[in-house]
Design a protein around this motif. Structure first.
Motif, PDB file in Angstrom:
ATOM      1  N   GLU A  23       4.406   5.752  -5.166  1.00 48.29           N
ATOM      2  CA  GLU A  23       4.387   5.851  -6.630  1.00 48.29           C
ATOM      3  C   GLU A  23       3.403   6.927  -7.085  1.00 48.29           C
ATOM      4  O   GLU A  23       3.706   7.716  -7.992  1.00 48.29           O
ATOM      5  CB  GLU A  23       4.030   4.499  -7.251  1.00 48.29           C
ATOM      6  CG  GLU A  23       5.137   3.470  -7.136  1.00 48.29           C
ATOM      7  CD  GLU A  23       4.698   2.065  -7.527  1.00 48.29           C
ATOM      8  OE1 GLU A  23       3.473   1.821  -7.674  1.00 48.29           O
ATOM      9  OE2 GLU A  23       5.587   1.198  -7.676  1.00 48.29           O
ATOM     10  N   ASP A  24       2.235   6.971  -6.447  1.00 46.30           N
ATOM     11  CA  ASP A  24       1.241   7.998  -6.783  1.00 46.30           C
ATOM     12  C   ASP A  24       1.775   9.388  -6.461  1.00 46.30           C
ATOM     13  O   ASP A  24       1.599  10.332  -7.247  1.00 46.30           O
ATOM     14  CB  ASP A  24      -0.073   7.757  -6.026  1.00 46.30           C
ATOM     15  CG  ASP A  24      -0.826   6.531  -6.517  1.00 46.30           C
ATOM     16  OD1 ASP A  24      -0.491   6.017  -7.618  1.00 46.30           O
ATOM     17  OD2 ASP A  24      -1.744   6.074  -5.794  1.00 46.30           O
ATOM     18  N   ALA A  25       2.430   9.516  -5.302  1.00 47.56           N
ATOM     19  CA  ALA A  25       2.987  10.817  -4.911  1.00 47.56           C
ATOM     20  C   ALA A  25       4.095  11.251  -5.870  1.00 47.56           C
ATOM     21  O   ALA A  25       4.164  12.421  -6.261  1.00 47.56           O
ATOM     22  CB  ALA A  25       3.512  10.756  -3.475  1.00 47.56           C
ATOM     23  N   SER A  72       5.943  14.683 -10.232  1.00 47.40           N
ATOM     24  CA  SER A  72       6.402  14.816 -11.609  1.00 47.40           C
ATOM     25  C   SER A  72       5.443  15.703 -12.415  1.00 47.40           C
ATOM     26  O   SER A  72       5.880  16.572 -13.187  1.00 47.40           O
ATOM     27  CB  SER A  72       6.517  13.432 -12.250  1.00 47.40           C
ATOM     28  OG  SER A  72       6.951  13.526 -13.571  1.00 47.40           O
ATOM     29  N   GLU A  73       4.144  15.487 -12.214  1.00 47.41           N
ATOM     30  CA  GLU A  73       3.155  16.321 -12.908  1.00 47.41           C
ATOM     31  C   GLU A  73       3.268  17.778 -12.464  1.00 47.41           C
ATOM     32  O   GLU A  73       3.186  18.697 -13.298  1.00 47.41           O
ATOM     33  CB  GLU A  73       1.740  15.799 -12.630  1.00 47.41           C
ATOM     34  CG  GLU A  73       1.437  14.463 -13.286  1.00 47.41           C
ATOM     35  CD  GLU A  73       0.157  13.826 -12.767  1.00 47.41           C
ATOM     36  OE1 GLU A  73      -0.452  14.354 -11.794  1.00 47.41           O
ATOM     37  OE2 GLU A  73      -0.238  12.783 -13.323  1.00 47.41           O
ATOM     38  N   LEU A  74       3.453  17.997 -11.164  1.00 42.69           N
ATOM     39  CA  LEU A  74       3.585  19.367 -10.652  1.00 42.69           C
ATOM     40  C   LEU A  74       4.864  20.037 -11.153  1.00 42.69           C
ATOM     41  O   LEU A  74       4.856  21.230 -11.481  1.00 42.69           O
ATOM     42  CB  LEU A  74       3.541  19.372  -9.123  1.00 42.69           C
ATOM     43  CG  LEU A  74       2.188  19.029  -8.494  1.00 42.69           C
ATOM     44  CD1 LEU A  74       2.325  18.851  -6.992  1.00 42.69           C
ATOM     45  CD2 LEU A  74       1.147  20.096  -8.827  1.00 42.69           C
ATOM     46  N   PHE A 112       0.838  -1.200   0.000  1.00 43.14           N
ATOM     47  CA  PHE A 112       0.000   0.000   0.000  1.00 43.14           C
ATOM     48  C   PHE A 112       0.874   1.252   0.000  1.00 43.14           C
ATOM     49  O   PHE A 112       0.622   2.199  -0.759  1.00 43.14           O
ATOM     50  CB  PHE A 112      -0.934  -0.004   1.217  1.00 43.14           C
ATOM     51  CG  PHE A 112      -1.780   1.222   1.337  1.00 43.14           C
ATOM     52  CD1 PHE A 112      -2.868   1.418   0.504  1.00 43.14           C
ATOM     53  CD2 PHE A 112      -1.476   2.197   2.286  1.00 43.14           C
ATOM     54  CE1 PHE A 112      -3.646   2.552   0.609  1.00 43.14           C
ATOM     55  CE2 PHE A 112      -2.250   3.340   2.397  1.00 43.14           C
ATOM     56  CZ  PHE A 112      -3.336   3.524   1.563  1.00 43.14           C
ATOM     57  N   ARG A 113       1.898   1.265   0.853  1.00 41.46           N
ATOM     58  CA  ARG A 113       2.800   2.432   0.942  1.00 41.46           C
ATOM     59  C   ARG A 113       3.574   2.638  -0.361  1.00 41.46           C
ATOM     60  O   ARG A 113       3.797   3.764  -0.783  1.00 41.46           O
ATOM     61  CB  ARG A 113       3.770   2.273   2.112  1.00 41.46           C
ATOM     62  CG  ARG A 113       3.122   2.267   3.471  1.00 41.46           C
ATOM     63  CD  ARG A 113       2.615   3.636   3.841  1.00 41.46           C
ATOM     64  NE  ARG A 113       2.108   3.623   5.194  1.00 41.46           N
ATOM     65  CZ  ARG A 113       0.921   4.067   5.534  1.00 41.46           C
ATOM     66  NH1 ARG A 113       0.133   4.585   4.620  1.00 41.46           N
ATOM     67  NH2 ARG A 113       0.514   4.021   6.764  1.00 41.46           N
ATOM     68  N   VAL A 114       3.979   1.548  -0.989  1.00 39.93           N
ATOM     69  CA  VAL A 114       4.690   1.655  -2.276  1.00 39.93           C
ATOM     70  C   VAL A 114       3.773   2.300  -3.308  1.00 39.93           C
ATOM     71  O   VAL A 114       4.188   3.196  -4.057  1.00 39.93           O
ATOM     72  CB  VAL A 114       5.201   0.275  -2.744  1.00 39.93           C
ATOM     73  CG1 VAL A 114       5.603   0.303  -4.212  1.00 39.93           C
ATOM     74  CG2 VAL A 114       6.365  -0.188  -1.880  1.00 39.93           C
ATOM     75  N   HIS A 115       2.505   1.873  -3.336  1.00 40.46           N
ATOM     76  CA  HIS A 115       1.558   2.469  -4.275  1.00 40.46           C
ATOM     77  C   HIS A 115       1.340   3.948  -3.948  1.00 40.46           C
ATOM     78  O   HIS A 115       1.262   4.788  -4.858  1.00 40.46           O
ATOM     79  CB  HIS A 115       0.223   1.718  -4.267  1.00 40.46           C
ATOM     80  CG  HIS A 115       0.292   0.371  -4.905  1.00 40.46           C
ATOM     81  ND1 HIS A 115       0.667   0.172  -6.214  1.00 40.46           N
ATOM     82  CD2 HIS A 115       0.045  -0.867  -4.409  1.00 40.46           C
ATOM     83  CE1 HIS A 115       0.643  -1.107  -6.504  1.00 40.46           C
ATOM     84  NE2 HIS A 115       0.280  -1.770  -5.414  1.00 40.46           N
TER      85      HIS A 115
END
Length: 165
Positions: A95-97, A102-104, A89-92
């Protein structure tokens, strides 16, 4: 094996209490079949039976210890699975963060590029003060230098004040 089978095979009569102790020894004897066990029991003397009882008690103790260890292993495996789930869960989450960062960063770069383009347009239109408000005077001087543009007296004064202090 039950008490009747034991009595039939050994030709010995025993009380329920005695048979319970004998049955425990039989169960702890491992792969020994009931005929062989009963034959050995008939031939054994009291001292040998006491040794068999002591060995059986030792096996029972080991069995209880193994059972406790099995329960501990089961609990640890459950904890490990739970920790693995949390890690996944933390890895996901990470990865989302990272994707969001990257988007920011891409958005920041795009906006910075837009600000620079706007500042250059303002400089080309002779609106230096508005360009300075957008990027700051030091950045405007760097932009002018990079674009090969002439520095104004205000720019030269800014540089003199900045580097003389």
């Amino acid at each position: 094996m039950n008490i009747h089978e034991f009595e039939s095979l050994t030709k010995m009569e025993v009380s329920d209490k005695e048979y319970a102790a004998i049955e425990q020894i039989y169960l702890n004897a491992g792969e020994l079949d009931k005929e062989s066990f009963c034959k050995g029991w008939k031939q054994a003397k009291d001292a040998s039976r006491e040794v068999m009882q002591a060995l059986s008690d030792n096996v029972d103790g080991k069995r209880i210890h193994i059972s406790r260890l099995d329960k501990k292993i089961e609990a640890l495996e459950y904890e490990l699975d739970h920790e693995r789930d949390i890690k996944e869960f933390r890895v996901h989450e990470l990865e989302d963060a990272m994707k969001r960062v990257s988007e920011l960063e891409a958005e920041r770069d795009r906006l910075s590029s837009d600000k620079i383009k706007l500042a250059l347009a303002l400089l080309n239109a002779g609106l230096d003060e508005q360009a300075i408000e957008i990027l700051g005077h030091a950045s405007i001087i760097g932009l002018k230098y990079g674009a090969g543009m002439e520095l104004t007296e205000t720019d030269k004064k800014f540089l003199a004040e900045t580097f003389n202090n």
